[in-house]
Design an enzyme around this catalytic site. Structure first.
Site, short mmCIF file in Angstrom:
data_model
loop_
_atom_site.label_atom_id
_atom_site.label_comp_id
_atom_site.label_asym_id
_atom_site.label_seq_id
_atom_site.Cartn_x
_atom_site.Cartn_y
_atom_site.Cartn_z
N ASP A 43 0.87 -1.18 0.00
CA ASP A 43 0.00 0.00 0.00
C ASP A 43 0.91 1.23 0.00
O ASP A 43 2.02 1.19 0.54
CB ASP A 43 -0.88 -0.01 1.27
CG ASP A 43 -2.12 0.86 1.11
OD1 ASP A 43 -3.24 0.32 1.12
OD2 ASP A 43 -1.94 2.10 0.95
N GLU A 89 -14.24 -9.15 -7.31
CA GLU A 89 -14.49 -9.71 -5.98
C GLU A 89 -15.95 -9.47 -5.60
O GLU A 89 -16.53 -8.47 -5.98
CB GLU A 89 -13.55 -9.04 -4.97
CG GLU A 89 -13.54 -9.68 -3.62
CD GLU A 89 -13.50 -11.21 -3.69
OE1 GLU A 89 -12.63 -11.75 -4.37
OE2 GLU A 89 -14.37 -11.82 -3.05
N LYS A 148 -19.55 -8.13 -12.70
CA LYS A 148 -19.49 -7.46 -11.40
C LYS A 148 -20.54 -6.37 -11.31
O LYS A 148 -21.32 -6.30 -10.37
CB LYS A 148 -18.09 -6.87 -11.20
CG LYS A 148 -17.95 -6.02 -9.96
CD LYS A 148 -18.10 -6.83 -8.69
CE LYS A 148 -18.02 -5.92 -7.49
NZ LYS A 148 -18.25 -6.62 -6.23
N PHE A 193 -31.90 -10.57 0.04
CA PHE A 193 -31.90 -9.17 -0.40
C PHE A 193 -33.30 -8.65 -0.63
O PHE A 193 -33.54 -7.85 -1.52
CB PHE A 193 -31.01 -9.00 -1.65
CG PHE A 193 -29.59 -8.71 -1.27
CD1 PHE A 193 -28.84 -9.65 -0.60
CD2 PHE A 193 -29.01 -7.48 -1.54
CE1 PHE A 193 -27.56 -9.40 -0.21
CE2 PHE A 193 -27.70 -7.21 -1.16
CZ PHE A 193 -26.97 -8.17 -0.50
N LEU A 194 -34.22 -9.13 0.21
CA LEU A 194 -35.60 -8.60 0.17
C LEU A 194 -35.95 -8.01 1.53
O LEU A 194 -37.08 -8.08 1.98
CB LEU A 194 -36.59 -9.71 -0.22
CG LEU A 194 -36.62 -10.10 -1.69
CD1 LEU A 194 -37.62 -11.25 -1.91
CD2 LEU A 194 -36.99 -8.92 -2.60
N GLY A 248 -35.71 -1.33 4.21
CA GLY A 248 -34.99 -0.53 5.21
C GLY A 248 -34.86 0.90 4.75
O GLY A 248 -35.67 1.39 3.97
N GLY A 280 -26.54 1.59 1.22
CA GLY A 280 -25.41 2.53 1.35
C GLY A 280 -24.13 1.75 1.09
O GLY A 280 -24.16 0.75 0.38
N CYS A 318 -20.03 0.42 -2.28
CA CYS A 318 -20.18 -0.30 -3.56
C CYS A 318 -21.47 0.02 -4.31
O CYS A 318 -21.43 0.62 -5.38
CB CYS A 318 -20.07 -1.80 -3.30
SG CYS A 318 -18.47 -2.22 -2.65
N ARG A 340 -19.63 4.91 4.88
CA ARG A 340 -19.71 5.57 3.57
C ARG A 340 -21.12 5.44 3.00
O ARG A 340 -21.70 4.36 2.97
CB ARG A 340 -18.67 4.98 2.61
CG ARG A 340 -17.25 5.42 2.90
CD ARG A 340 -16.22 4.71 2.05
NE ARG A 340 -16.07 3.31 2.47
CZ ARG A 340 -15.18 2.49 1.89
NH1 ARG A 340 -14.45 2.89 0.89
NH2 ARG A 340 -15.07 1.25 2.33
C1 UDX Z 1 -22.02 -5.41 -1.78
C2 UDX Z 1 -22.24 -6.71 -2.53
O1 UDX Z 1 -23.17 -7.51 -1.79
C3 UDX Z 1 -20.91 -7.46 -2.64
O2 UDX Z 1 -21.10 -8.66 -3.38
C4 UDX Z 1 -19.90 -6.56 -3.35
O3 UDX Z 1 -18.64 -7.20 -3.41
C5 UDX Z 1 -19.74 -5.26 -2.61
O4 UDX Z 1 -21.02 -4.60 -2.46
P1 UDX Z 1 -21.69 -4.60 0.68
O5 UDX Z 1 -21.88 -3.25 0.07
O6 UDX Z 1 -20.54 -4.81 1.59
O7 UDX Z 1 -21.57 -5.72 -0.49
O8 UDX Z 1 -22.98 -4.91 1.55
P2 UDX Z 1 -24.36 -5.65 1.27
O9 UDX Z 1 -24.52 -6.66 2.32
O10 UDX Z 1 -24.47 -6.05 -0.13
O11 UDX Z 1 -25.42 -4.46 1.56
C6 UDX Z 1 -25.36 -3.31 0.74
C7 UDX Z 1 -26.43 -2.37 1.26
O12 UDX Z 1 -27.73 -2.89 0.98
C8 UDX Z 1 -26.39 -2.11 2.75
O13 UDX Z 1 -26.66 -0.74 2.99
C9 UDX Z 1 -27.51 -2.97 3.30
O14 UDX Z 1 -28.07 -2.45 4.50
C10 UDX Z 1 -28.51 -2.89 2.17
N1 UDX Z 1 -29.41 -4.04 2.11
C11 UDX Z 1 -28.90 -5.26 1.84
C12 UDX Z 1 -30.79 -3.84 2.27
O15 UDX Z 1 -31.23 -2.70 2.51
N2 UDX Z 1 -31.62 -4.89 2.17
C13 UDX Z 1 -31.17 -6.15 1.91
O16 UDX Z 1 -31.97 -7.06 1.84
C14 UDX Z 1 -29.76 -6.35 1.76
#
Ligand code: UDX
Length: 437
Positions: free
Chosen positions: A31, A152, A208, A253-254, A257, A261, A264, A331
């Site tokens: 890094d 990833e 991705k 993912f259903l 909320g 955020g 990603c 973030r």
């Molecule tokens: C995401 C992707 O899942 C992962 O595969 C990629 O590599 C990076 O981005 P991450 O951002 O770490 O991972 O978190 P994730 O668990 O995906 O949740 C993302 C956002 O969605 C969070 O703010 C979470 O609170 C929200 N979320 C997730 C919901 O509001 N409802 C859900 O059912 C799932």
């Protein structure tokens, strides 16, 4: 076993580097931030991830994993170089590739033997080709190299588990030589039948973005379903459960909320829309998901105003600052917009998070009044708003909460509290898609 260099020691780089060492490879994580390298050499983790310290310590102890700020030497002494630096959102949604290109230049200047340059960072379609051209122009010798795309899919809060046990490994390659070497790098996954998708570089880069954008669309969709459920007396949990029983939909993912955020989804959705624009494709569905996500913060604020129409001078206790549970990352967290909205309405905001308060004050809200416990935060409060689904908050004692609060108003933006208990203990409450059941 291969000799690997991972450039960038953030969530993706550090977890991937330690994971690749765990697969039996020899890995140097590098890094440009010397302080991060120093921290890692002291055995301290610069990020919070369950299981990461154990994974790092185990592999440092075997000598397979090391940390260095000397990127030139690390590149010269290794064969497979993973680029895992940030690709933040730049102007008009475009991914900012300056860090990626700077790393590619460094690699080009250290081509003392055949190298595989592997992008693990999330990069827009076409970046592989750009890096190949850049390295051809800048390389300090005529040696051969291959560019590979290896995106990833780890999630913050479960990054170690997701890296060691991925649903699939995606390899975008343009030579058999590179494919065989990468297959060896991921050999333990290979032999335990983890699906490997071997394709060309643009397809790998697209996979991705398409995956992340689809997940973001799914979240915005269930949030809108929840908002209607609140109006018509339906229960979004029952709706989501029934939807998920359809194998084509899946129950994951259903969870409604405050909106997605993190580092990603917000940037990857914008980047995909931008890539579409520059290629003459209008991603209307993803644009709608982005707009719905921004609106969801206002929906939560609206629920708070339903319970407390006049926020002037009211004490609001925010429980949860991280963008999701099990991470210290804030973030693009919903808390940022919601706290700003509350303060603009004259509310007095206090906040608690088990681990993310430091980051919130360090990077975004230095004046935020953060407290060290739920009790302190809710003492005398006129409302509690739950924004992160921390297990600690799932077990809140409502009678204790009511005793401490000035008035019993709760907005549960993560639907983690029992509606029956909220009723039983006489709370005025709102949640997301279950408020009227
Ligand atoms: C995401 C992707 O899942 C992962 O595969 C990629 O590599 C990076 O981005 P991450 O951002 O770490 O991972 O978190 P994730 O668990 O995906 O949740 C993302 C956002 O969605 C969070 O703010 C979470 O609170 C929200 N979320 C997730 C919901 O509001 N409802 C859900 O059912 C799932």
């Amino acid at each position: 076993m291969r000799k690997i260099c991972v450039i960038g020691t953030g969530y993706v780089g550090l977890v991937s580097g330690a994971g690749l060492a765990d697969f039996g490879n020899s890995v140097i994580c590098t890094d440009i931030d010397q302080s991060k390298i120093d921290m890692l050499n002291r055995g301290e983790m610069p990020i919070y991830e369950p299981g990461l310290k154990e994974l790092v310590d185990r592999n440092v102890a075997t000598g397979r994993l090391s940390f260095s700020a000397d990127i030139d030497a690390a590149v010269q002494n290794t064969e497979v170089i993973f680029i895992a630096v940030g690709t933040p959102m730049g102007e008009n949604g475009e991914a900012d590739l300056r860090a990626v290109e700077a790393v590619a230049s460094t690699i080009a200047k250290n081509m003392n033997a055949y190298k595989i340059v592997c992008t693990k960072s999330t990069v827009p379609v076409g970046t592989g080709a750009r890096l190949e051209k850049l390295i051809l122009q800048q390389r300090n010798s005529e040696v051969d190299f291959d560019v590979v795309s290896n995106p990833e899919f780890l999630r913050e809060g479960s990054a170690v588990k997701d890296f060691l046990h991925p649903d699939r490994v995606i390899l975008g390659v343009s030579s058999k030589r590179a494919e065989l070497i990468l297959a060896e790098v991921y050999r333990p996954l290979y032999i335990n039948d983890t699906p490997m998708v071997i394709t060309n570089i643009p397809s790998s880069e697209m996979i991705k973005y398409a995956s992340n954008a689809f997940l973001a669309v799914k979240i915005s969709f269930i949030n809108e379903v929840a908002n209607l459920a609140d109006k018509v007396g339906a229960d979004v949990h029952t709706i989501a459960k029934a939807m998920g029983l359809d194998g084509r939909i899946s129950p994951k993912f259903l969870h409604p909320g405050p909106g997605f955020g993190g580092s990603c989804f917000p940037k990857d959705t914008e980047a995909l829309v931008h890539t579409g624009e520059v290629n003459g494709v209008d991603f209307q569905v993803v644009k709608a998901a982005i707009a719905a996500n921004k609106a969801q913060r206002k929906v939560i604020l609206g629920k708070a105003l339903e319970l407390l129409p006049d926020m002037t001078g009211k004490i609001i206790a925010i429980l949860g600052l991280a963008f999701k549970a099990n991470t210290d990352d804030v973030r693009d967290a919903p808390a940022l917009d919601i706290i700003e909205g509350l303060e603009s309405l004259g509310a007095v905001v206090r906040a608690y998070d088990p681990i993310a308060s430091t980051n919130m004050k360090k990077y975004f809200l230095p004046e935020l009044d953060t407290r060290n416990s739920v009790s302190e935060t809710v003492e005398g409060a006129d409302m509690v708003i739950i924004l992160t689904e921390w297990n600690e908050l799932r077990g809140l004692s409502l009678p204790d909460l009511k005793k401490r609060m000035n008035s019993a108003n709760i907005v549960d933006a993560r639907n983690i509290l029992s509606v029956d208990q909220l009723k039983e203990f006489g709370f005025n409450y709102r949640n997301v898609g279950r408020s009227t059941i």
